[in-house]
Design a protein around this motif. Sequence first.
Motif, PDB file in Angstrom:
ATOM      1  N   HIS A 283     -10.761   7.757  30.825  1.00  0.00           N
ATOM      2  CA  HIS A 283     -10.880   6.728  29.792  1.00  0.00           C
ATOM      3  C   HIS A 283     -11.278   5.456  30.551  1.00  0.00           C
ATOM      4  CE1 HIS A 283      -8.287   9.148  26.901  1.00  0.00           C
ATOM      5  NE2 HIS A 283      -9.342   8.804  26.185  1.00  0.00           N
ATOM      6  N   ASP A 285     -12.497   2.675  29.900  1.00  0.00           N
ATOM      7  CA  ASP A 285     -12.245   1.322  29.402  1.00  0.00           C
ATOM      8  C   ASP A 285     -10.789   0.883  29.521  1.00  0.00           C
ATOM      9  OD1 ASP A 285     -11.341   3.051  27.480  1.00  0.00           O
ATOM     10  OD2 ASP A 285     -12.442   2.158  25.809  1.00  0.00           O
ATOM     11  N   GLU A 311     -16.059  11.775  30.173  1.00  0.00           N
ATOM     12  CA  GLU A 311     -15.603  10.484  29.676  1.00  0.00           C
ATOM     13  C   GLU A 311     -15.192  10.630  28.211  1.00  0.00           C
ATOM     14  OE1 GLU A 311     -14.672   6.691  28.477  1.00  0.00           O
ATOM     15  OE2 GLU A 311     -14.541   7.652  30.443  1.00  0.00           O
ATOM     16  N   ARG A 313     -14.771   9.170  25.485  1.00  0.00           N
ATOM     17  CA  ARG A 313     -15.132   7.938  24.760  1.00  0.00           C
ATOM     18  C   ARG A 313     -14.937   8.049  23.261  1.00  0.00           C
ATOM     19  NH1 ARG A 313     -15.971   4.361  22.010  1.00  0.00           N
ATOM     20  NH2 ARG A 313     -17.236   2.491  22.288  1.00  0.00           N
ATOM     21  N   PHE A 315     -17.102   8.615  20.652  1.00  0.00           N
ATOM     22  CA  PHE A 315     -18.037   7.799  19.880  1.00  0.00           C
ATOM     23  C   PHE A 315     -17.869   8.105  18.389  1.00  0.00           C
ATOM     24  CE2 PHE A 315     -20.063   8.245  24.052  1.00  0.00           C
ATOM     25  CZ  PHE A 315     -20.374   6.916  24.338  1.00  0.00           C
ATOM     26  N   GLN A 325     -23.809   1.930  23.093  1.00  0.00           N
ATOM     27  CA  GLN A 325     -22.505   2.144  23.715  1.00  0.00           C
ATOM     28  C   GLN A 325     -22.592   3.165  24.847  1.00  0.00           C
ATOM     29  OE1 GLN A 325     -20.451   3.306  20.120  1.00  0.00           O
ATOM     30  NE2 GLN A 325     -19.360   1.348  20.010  1.00  0.00           N
ATOM     31  N   TYR A 326     -23.461   4.126  24.709  1.00  0.00           N
ATOM     32  CA  TYR A 326     -23.603   5.215  25.679  1.00  0.00           C
ATOM     33  C   TYR A 326     -24.411   4.784  26.902  1.00  0.00           C
ATOM     34  CZ  TYR A 326     -24.523  10.151  27.071  1.00  0.00           C
ATOM     35  OH  TYR A 326     -24.601  11.358  27.719  1.00  0.00           O
ATOM     36  N   TYR A 331     -20.343  -0.294  31.251  1.00  0.00           N
ATOM     37  CA  TYR A 331     -19.979   1.048  31.714  1.00  0.00           C
ATOM     38  C   TYR A 331     -21.172   1.980  31.918  1.00  0.00           C
ATOM     39  CZ  TYR A 331     -15.350  -0.594  30.382  1.00  0.00           C
ATOM     40  OH  TYR A 331     -14.206  -1.324  30.266  1.00  0.00           O
ATOM     41  N   ILE A 333     -22.306   4.670  30.444  1.00  0.00           N
ATOM     42  CA  ILE A 333     -21.668   5.987  30.526  1.00  0.00           C
ATOM     43  C   ILE A 333     -22.668   7.111  30.758  1.00  0.00           C
ATOM     44  CG2 ILE A 333     -20.295   7.663  29.197  1.00  0.00           C
ATOM     45  CD1 ILE A 333     -19.030   5.202  27.796  1.00  0.00           C
ATOM     46  N   VAL A 340     -19.484  13.845  27.251  1.00  0.00           N
ATOM     47  CA  VAL A 340     -18.836  12.863  26.387  1.00  0.00           C
ATOM     48  C   VAL A 340     -18.420  13.579  25.106  1.00  0.00           C
ATOM     49  CG1 VAL A 340     -20.012  10.819  27.283  1.00  0.00           C
ATOM     50  CG2 VAL A 340     -21.055  12.134  25.414  1.00  0.00           C
TER      51      VAL A 340
END
Length: 483
Positions: A283, A285, A311, A313, A315, A325-326, A331, A333, A340
């Motif tokens: 995680h 974040d 990860e 995440r 989403f 975001q990805y 980050y 990611i 993910v």
Amino acid sequence: MEPKKRNLILKLYEVNAIKFGTFILKSGLESPVYLDLRVIVSYPEIMKEVANIMWTKAEENTLRYDSVCGVPYTALPIATCISTDHNIPMLIRRKETKDYGTKKMIEGSYKEDDYCLIIEDVVTSGTSVYETAQALNSVGVKVRDAIVLLDREQGGADSLKTQDIHLHSVCTMTEVLTVLEKHNKIDKTMVEKTKEFIYSNRFDQTVKKPTPQANGDHTGKKIIRPTWAESAQKCKLQITARLYNIMHKKKTNLAVSVDVHSCREVKKIIEAVGLHVCIVKTHIDIIEDFVPEFTKELQDLAEKYNFLIFEDRKFADIGNTVQSQYSRGIYKISDWADIVNVHPLPGKGVISGLQQVVKDKGLKRGCLLVAEMSSAGNLITKDYTQASLRLAEADEHKDFVMGFVCQSRLTEDPSMIHMVPGVKLSSGGDNLGQQYTTPEEAVIKRGADIIIVGRGITEADNLKEEAERYQKAGYEAYLKTVS
């Protein structure tokens, strides 16, 4: 062979309901034969012939039933023909519950303890027939028999027999091959190639009756599954094949969740458990001292100990947002995480958005759908889980979706990985609603491919020894599920 059956097989071949060549199936397997009986709706005479020969099969076996029900969707027109031609009441099973009107899963008129005859076009594993029987059983309608036009002879009849459902087939794949070879429609090489495919891809399994468990109606299937090495060979998605190969080489199905708050802690845990895991779940974040260079250190550790980075995440937004975001932000990611996951609630856009990033960057990545959760009182329903399965199986996502985070096995497709979180050597729960299951229960009863362990390892006094214990428990449970 009866002339009617022989002539019907030839007609089905002529209208391309039976095809030979190279075809990618929904499971990702490459098959030399493809059966597409949906085409017969455009040939009324053939459809009537199919219905009549299936009705004759039912009469031959003197089956008792009060109604018929076609498996959605291809068998629906066949069941309709049987119903109207022979004045037999028909029921319709919906694939999903509507959120308006009567909200019924079974449409039609029926009484409790009625017997229904299931009509199916093709049977492979028997899953569709079984799901239809379950839906009928849920409203009090009993099922003892099913009629199928063509049995692919891949284990479906045996699987259904364990559920007390007797499958009566009009013809088998062996009979189809015999007729077509005899009439010079296919050659001996194609016959042998098809037989080898059927033999090598059987769905031999023992299915137990459904038993209610923590998060809805889980099947509790006990399944004889292929080995990790065999599954790796069947996977078209490279990331999934790579994962299976790691599991096979390291003899582990353990994923450790490193939910700690500093880069130093993450690295300390990985150095201790790296030899015993196939996946490290992060995680990112929640790390308070995160710096972009840390992701390169993660990748170096993954290469050193041969594991994949997942990860977690989750989403859960529109496609355009999850793309950013990805791939962007602090980050990034997509640059370092092999796997993910997403909450499929927003629909296919959340998957397509991430998939486009992978495609544009030419990456080898995988995505898991959160189909079930281990927290008490979560709002995921059975219908939601089934909708998640349909999203995963969609052709447009086959190059990216690799499986599920779940609490029970959703499909016997070896290309779909099932990761079960909330695993601990002793079952129970915490004060925030987390429900734990043991490695043996997760693998054998719930059908997990991967067990995800967090605090059971990360809060142990000796991280390495505890990781070894979980690796051993998970691997021994896996050995009990393979032939």
